[in-house]
Design a protein around this motif. Structure first.
Motif, PDB file in Angstrom:
ATOM      1  N   ARG A 180       0.833  -1.199   0.000  1.00 17.13           N
ATOM      2  CA  ARG A 180       0.000   0.000   0.000  1.00 17.13           C
ATOM      3  C   ARG A 180       0.874   1.257   0.000  1.00 17.13           C
ATOM      4  NH1 ARG A 180      -5.435  -0.209   1.009  1.00 17.13           N
ATOM      5  NH2 ARG A 180      -5.289  -2.261   1.952  1.00 17.13           N
ATOM      6  N   GLN A 181       1.953   1.248   0.772  1.00 18.25           N
ATOM      7  CA  GLN A 181       2.833   2.414   0.826  1.00 18.25           C
ATOM      8  C   GLN A 181       3.615   2.595  -0.479  1.00 18.25           C
ATOM      9  OE1 GLN A 181       2.940   4.964   2.763  1.00 18.25           O
ATOM     10  NE2 GLN A 181       1.300   4.054   3.933  1.00 18.25           N
ATOM     11  N   LEU A 182       4.095   1.511  -1.069  1.00 20.17           N
ATOM     12  CA  LEU A 182       4.802   1.640  -2.346  1.00 20.17           C
ATOM     13  C   LEU A 182       3.893   2.235  -3.412  1.00 20.17           C
ATOM     14  CD1 LEU A 182       6.892  -1.654  -2.420  1.00 20.17           C
ATOM     15  CD2 LEU A 182       7.781   0.690  -2.306  1.00 20.17           C
ATOM     16  N   ALA A 183       2.645   1.778  -3.451  1.00 17.21           N
ATOM     17  CA  ALA A 183       1.690   2.324  -4.422  1.00 17.21           C
ATOM     18  C   ALA A 183       1.438   3.806  -4.153  1.00 17.21           C
ATOM     19  CB  ALA A 183       0.384   1.537  -4.368  1.00 17.21           C
ATOM     20  N   THR A 184       1.305   4.165  -2.896  1.00 16.57           N
ATOM     21  CA  THR A 184       1.021   5.554  -2.541  1.00 16.57           C
ATOM     22  C   THR A 184       2.202   6.460  -2.884  1.00 16.57           C
ATOM     23  OG1 THR A 184      -0.459   4.805  -0.807  1.00 16.57           O
ATOM     24  CG2 THR A 184       0.330   7.074  -0.649  1.00 16.57           C
ATOM     25  N   VAL A 185       3.407   6.013  -2.588  1.00 10.21           N
ATOM     26  CA  VAL A 185       4.594   6.798  -2.942  1.00 10.21           C
ATOM     27  C   VAL A 185       4.645   6.995  -4.456  1.00 10.21           C
ATOM     28  CG1 VAL A 185       7.121   6.783  -2.994  1.00 10.21           C
ATOM     29  CG2 VAL A 185       5.913   6.206  -0.879  1.00 10.21           C
ATOM     30  N   ALA A 186       4.356   5.948  -5.213  1.00 12.26           N
ATOM     31  CA  ALA A 186       4.372   6.052  -6.675  1.00 12.26           C
ATOM     32  C   ALA A 186       3.355   7.073  -7.171  1.00 12.26           C
ATOM     33  CB  ALA A 186       4.099   4.685  -7.297  1.00 12.26           C
ATOM     34  N   VAL A 187       2.164   7.053  -6.594  1.00 10.07           N
ATOM     35  CA  VAL A 187       1.123   8.003  -7.024  1.00 10.07           C
ATOM     36  C   VAL A 187       1.549   9.426  -6.725  1.00 10.07           C
ATOM     37  CG1 VAL A 187      -1.230   8.796  -6.549  1.00 10.07           C
ATOM     38  CG2 VAL A 187      -0.785   6.357  -6.872  1.00 10.07           C
ATOM     39  N   PHE A 188       2.013   9.679  -5.510  1.00  9.04           N
ATOM     40  CA  PHE A 188       2.406  11.046  -5.164  1.00  9.04           C
ATOM     41  C   PHE A 188       3.626  11.496  -5.957  1.00  9.04           C
ATOM     42  CE2 PHE A 188      -0.014  10.507  -1.033  1.00  9.04           C
ATOM     43  CZ  PHE A 188      -1.036  11.371  -1.420  1.00  9.04           C
ATOM     44  N   ALA A 189       4.553  10.590  -6.252  1.00  8.95           N
ATOM     45  CA  ALA A 189       5.700  10.942  -7.094  1.00  8.95           C
ATOM     46  C   ALA A 189       5.220  11.334  -8.486  1.00  8.95           C
ATOM     47  CB  ALA A 189       6.681   9.772  -7.164  1.00  8.95           C
ATOM     48  N   ALA A 190       4.311  10.548  -9.051  1.00 10.39           N
ATOM     49  CA  ALA A 190       3.792  10.835 -10.390  1.00 10.39           C
ATOM     50  C   ALA A 190       3.005  12.138 -10.432  1.00 10.39           C
ATOM     51  CB  ALA A 190       2.935   9.670 -10.878  1.00 10.39           C
ATOM     52  N   LEU A 191       2.294  12.436  -9.352  1.00  6.83           N
ATOM     53  CA  LEU A 191       1.521  13.684  -9.282  1.00  6.83           C
ATOM     54  C   LEU A 191       2.400  14.904  -8.993  1.00  6.83           C
ATOM     55  CD1 LEU A 191      -1.581  12.486  -7.223  1.00  6.83           C
ATOM     56  CD2 LEU A 191      -1.533  13.136  -9.646  1.00  6.83           C
ATOM     57  N   GLY A 192       3.627  14.661  -8.545  1.00  3.89           N
ATOM     58  CA  GLY A 192       4.508  15.763  -8.189  1.00  3.89           C
ATOM     59  C   GLY A 192       4.205  16.354  -6.825  1.00  3.89           C
ATOM     60  N   ASN A 193       3.542  15.588  -5.969  1.00  2.46           N
ATOM     61  CA  ASN A 193       3.184  16.066  -4.636  1.00  2.46           C
ATOM     62  C   ASN A 193       4.281  15.645  -3.660  1.00  2.46           C
ATOM     63  OD1 ASN A 193       2.090  16.409  -2.047  1.00  2.46           O
ATOM     64  ND2 ASN A 193       0.015  16.214  -2.832  1.00  2.46           N
ATOM     65  N   ARG A 194       5.289  16.487  -3.560  1.00  4.39           N
ATOM     66  CA  ARG A 194       6.470  16.163  -2.759  1.00  4.39           C
ATOM     67  C   ARG A 194       6.153  16.044  -1.270  1.00  4.39           C
ATOM     68  NH1 ARG A 194      11.696  19.525  -4.305  1.00  4.39           N
ATOM     69  NH2 ARG A 194      12.510  17.953  -2.870  1.00  4.39           N
ATOM     70  N   THR A 195       5.294  16.901  -0.751  1.00  2.61           N
ATOM     71  CA  THR A 195       4.991  16.881   0.680  1.00  2.61           C
ATOM     72  C   THR A 195       4.373  15.550   1.083  1.00  2.61           C
ATOM     73  OG1 THR A 195       4.686  19.271   0.698  1.00  2.61           O
ATOM     74  CG2 THR A 195       3.723  18.023   2.527  1.00  2.61           C
ATOM     75  N   GLN A 196       3.329  15.141   0.379  1.00  2.00           N
ATOM     76  CA  GLN A 196       2.671  13.874   0.717  1.00  2.00           C
ATOM     77  C   GLN A 196       3.570  12.680   0.394  1.00  2.00           C
ATOM     78  OE1 GLN A 196      -0.247  13.513   2.385  1.00  2.00           O
ATOM     79  NE2 GLN A 196      -0.100  15.718   2.618  1.00  2.00           N
ATOM     80  N   MET A 197       4.344  12.780  -0.681  1.00  2.00           N
ATOM     81  CA  MET A 197       5.252  11.689  -1.013  1.00  2.00           C
ATOM     82  C   MET A 197       6.269  11.462   0.102  1.00  2.00           C
ATOM     83  SD  MET A 197       8.071  11.178  -3.927  1.00  2.00           S
ATOM     84  CE  MET A 197       9.417  10.654  -2.885  1.00  2.00           C
ATOM     85  N   LYS A 198       6.776  12.548   0.652  1.00  2.05           N
ATOM     86  CA  LYS A 198       7.769  12.443   1.727  1.00  2.05           C
ATOM     87  C   LYS A 198       7.156  11.800   2.970  1.00  2.05           C
ATOM     88  CE  LYS A 198      11.215  15.258   4.114  1.00  2.05           C
ATOM     89  NZ  LYS A 198      11.719  16.646   4.244  1.00  2.05           N
ATOM     90  N   ILE A 199       5.951  12.203   3.315  1.00  2.81           N
ATOM     91  CA  ILE A 199       5.278  11.605   4.471  1.00  2.81           C
ATOM     92  C   ILE A 199       5.110  10.099   4.253  1.00  2.81           C
ATOM     93  CG2 ILE A 199       3.062  11.454   5.694  1.00  2.81           C
ATOM     94  CD1 ILE A 199       2.859  14.555   5.284  1.00  2.81           C
ATOM     95  N   HIS A 200       4.624   9.724   3.082  1.00  4.53           N
ATOM     96  CA  HIS A 200       4.346   8.310   2.824  1.00  4.53           C
ATOM     97  C   HIS A 200       5.614   7.496   2.582  1.00  4.53           C
ATOM     98  CE1 HIS A 200       0.034   8.143   3.182  1.00  4.53           C
ATOM     99  NE2 HIS A 200       0.062   9.418   2.806  1.00  4.53           N
ATOM    100  N   ALA A 201       6.667   8.113   2.072  1.00  5.83           N
ATOM    101  CA  ALA A 201       7.951   7.413   1.967  1.00  5.83           C
ATOM    102  C   ALA A 201       8.485   7.121   3.372  1.00  5.83           C
ATOM    103  CB  ALA A 201       8.950   8.233   1.157  1.00  5.83           C
ATOM    104  N   GLY A 202       8.285   8.052   4.296  1.00  5.23           N
ATOM    105  CA  GLY A 202       8.651   7.807   5.691  1.00  5.23           C
ATOM    106  C   GLY A 202       7.848   6.665   6.289  1.00  5.23           C
ATOM    107  N   TYR A 203       6.548   6.656   6.007  1.00  2.00           N
ATOM    108  CA  TYR A 203       5.716   5.543   6.461  1.00  2.00           C
ATOM    109  C   TYR A 203       6.209   4.228   5.857  1.00  2.00           C
ATOM    110  CZ  TYR A 203       2.012   8.812   8.000  1.00  2.00           C
ATOM    111  OH  TYR A 203       1.278   9.787   8.615  1.00  2.00           O
ATOM    112  N   ALA A 204       6.565   4.272   4.572  1.00  2.00           N
ATOM    113  CA  ALA A 204       7.048   3.063   3.904  1.00  2.00           C
ATOM    114  C   ALA A 204       8.275   2.519   4.630  1.00  2.00           C
ATOM    115  CB  ALA A 204       7.370   3.354   2.438  1.00  2.00           C
ATOM    116  N   LEU A 205       9.191   3.398   4.967  1.00  2.00           N
ATOM    117  CA  LEU A 205      10.373   2.960   5.719  1.00  2.00           C
ATOM    118  C   LEU A 205       9.964   2.380   7.067  1.00  2.00           C
ATOM    119  CD1 LEU A 205      12.731   5.969   4.898  1.00  2.00           C
ATOM    120  CD2 LEU A 205      12.909   3.627   3.991  1.00  2.00           C
ATOM    121  N   ASN A 206       8.970   2.995   7.706  1.00  2.00           N
ATOM    122  CA  ASN A 206       8.510   2.516   9.015  1.00  2.00           C
ATOM    123  C   ASN A 206       7.922   1.110   8.961  1.00  2.00           C
ATOM    124  OD1 ASN A 206       9.239   4.961  10.155  1.00  2.00           O
ATOM    125  ND2 ASN A 206       7.163   5.753  10.262  1.00  2.00           N
ATOM    126  N   VAL A 207       7.310   0.749   7.825  1.00  2.00           N
ATOM    127  CA  VAL A 207       6.697  -0.581   7.719  1.00  2.00           C
ATOM    128  C   VAL A 207       7.602  -1.591   7.027  1.00  2.00           C
ATOM    129  CG1 VAL A 207       4.339   0.302   7.868  1.00  2.00           C
ATOM    130  CG2 VAL A 207       5.367  -0.099   5.598  1.00  2.00           C
TER     131      VAL A 207
END
Length: 150
Positions: free
Chosen positions: A79-106
Motif C-alpha cells: 500500500r505504501q509503495l503504491a502511494t509513494v508512486a502516485v504522489f511521485a507521479a503527481l509531483g506532490n512532494r509533501t505527501q510523497m515524503k510523508i508516505h515514503a517515511g511511512y514506507a520505511l517505518n513498515v
C-alpha cells in the motif's frame, strides 16, 4: 414536492446530532492506521490540520484511513509503495515524503523506494522523477541525522 424536500432538509439540518457509532469505529481504525504507519506516534501534519480544519482532519482519519487504508487485501508495504508512486507521479512532494517515511517505518527498503522513482520516469517523466528523487534525498538525510537506519 419541492416544499416537501425543502422541509425535510430544514428538519434534518436543525435536528440534534445523533451519535454515530460507525463514526467512532471508523475513527478508531483510522487512528490505528496512523499509529502503525508512524511508529506509534501521532501524525504532525494531520494534527496541524485538526487545529484549523477539523472537518478535513476527521474526513482523512475516518474515510481515508479508517475506511480505505484499513481495508484488507494489500499489506502495508504494498500500500505504501503504491502511494509513494502516485504522489511521485503527481509531483506532490509533501505527501510523497510523508508516505515514503511511512514506507520505511513498515519495512520498505530505501532501494525499493528508489526503484519506484525510476519507474516514475516512464509514467510521469523525468521532471517528476527528479523532484521525487530530491524528496527521498531529503528524507534519507533527515533519517540519517536522526540515527534512523530505515
Amino acid at each position: 414536492m419541492k416544499y416537501v424536500i425543502a422541509t425535510a432538509v430544514i428538519i434534518a439540518a436543525t435536528a440534534p446530532a445523533v451519535a454515530d457509532p460507525l463514526k467512532s469505529e471508523r475513527r478508531q481504525r483510522g487512528e490505528a492506521v496512523v499509529g502503525t504507519l508512524n511508529a506509534g506516534k501521532s501524525q504532525p501534519a494531520l494534527e496541524a490540520l485538526r487545529q484549523e480544519f477539523p472537518f478535513l482532519a476527521d474526513a482523512i482519519t475516518d474515510y481515508a484511513l479508517g475506511d480505505v487504508w484499513s481495508r484488507p487485501g494489500l499489506d502495508p508495504r504494498t500500500r505504501q509503495l503504491a502511494t509513494v508512486a502516485v504522489f511521485a507521479a503527481l509531483g506532490n512532494r509533501t505527501q510523497m515524503k510523508i508516505h515514503a517515511g511511512y514506507a520505511l517505518n513498515v519495512g520498505v527498503a530505501r532501494d525499493d523506494l528508489k526503484e519506484v522513482i525510476y519507474l516514475t520516469t516512464v509514467h510521469a517523466g523525468f521532471p517528476r522523477a527528479i523532484d521525487a528523487a530530491q524528496t527521498l534525498i531529503e528524507l534519507f538525510g533527515e533519517r540519517d541525522r536522526a540515527g534512523e537506519s530505515r
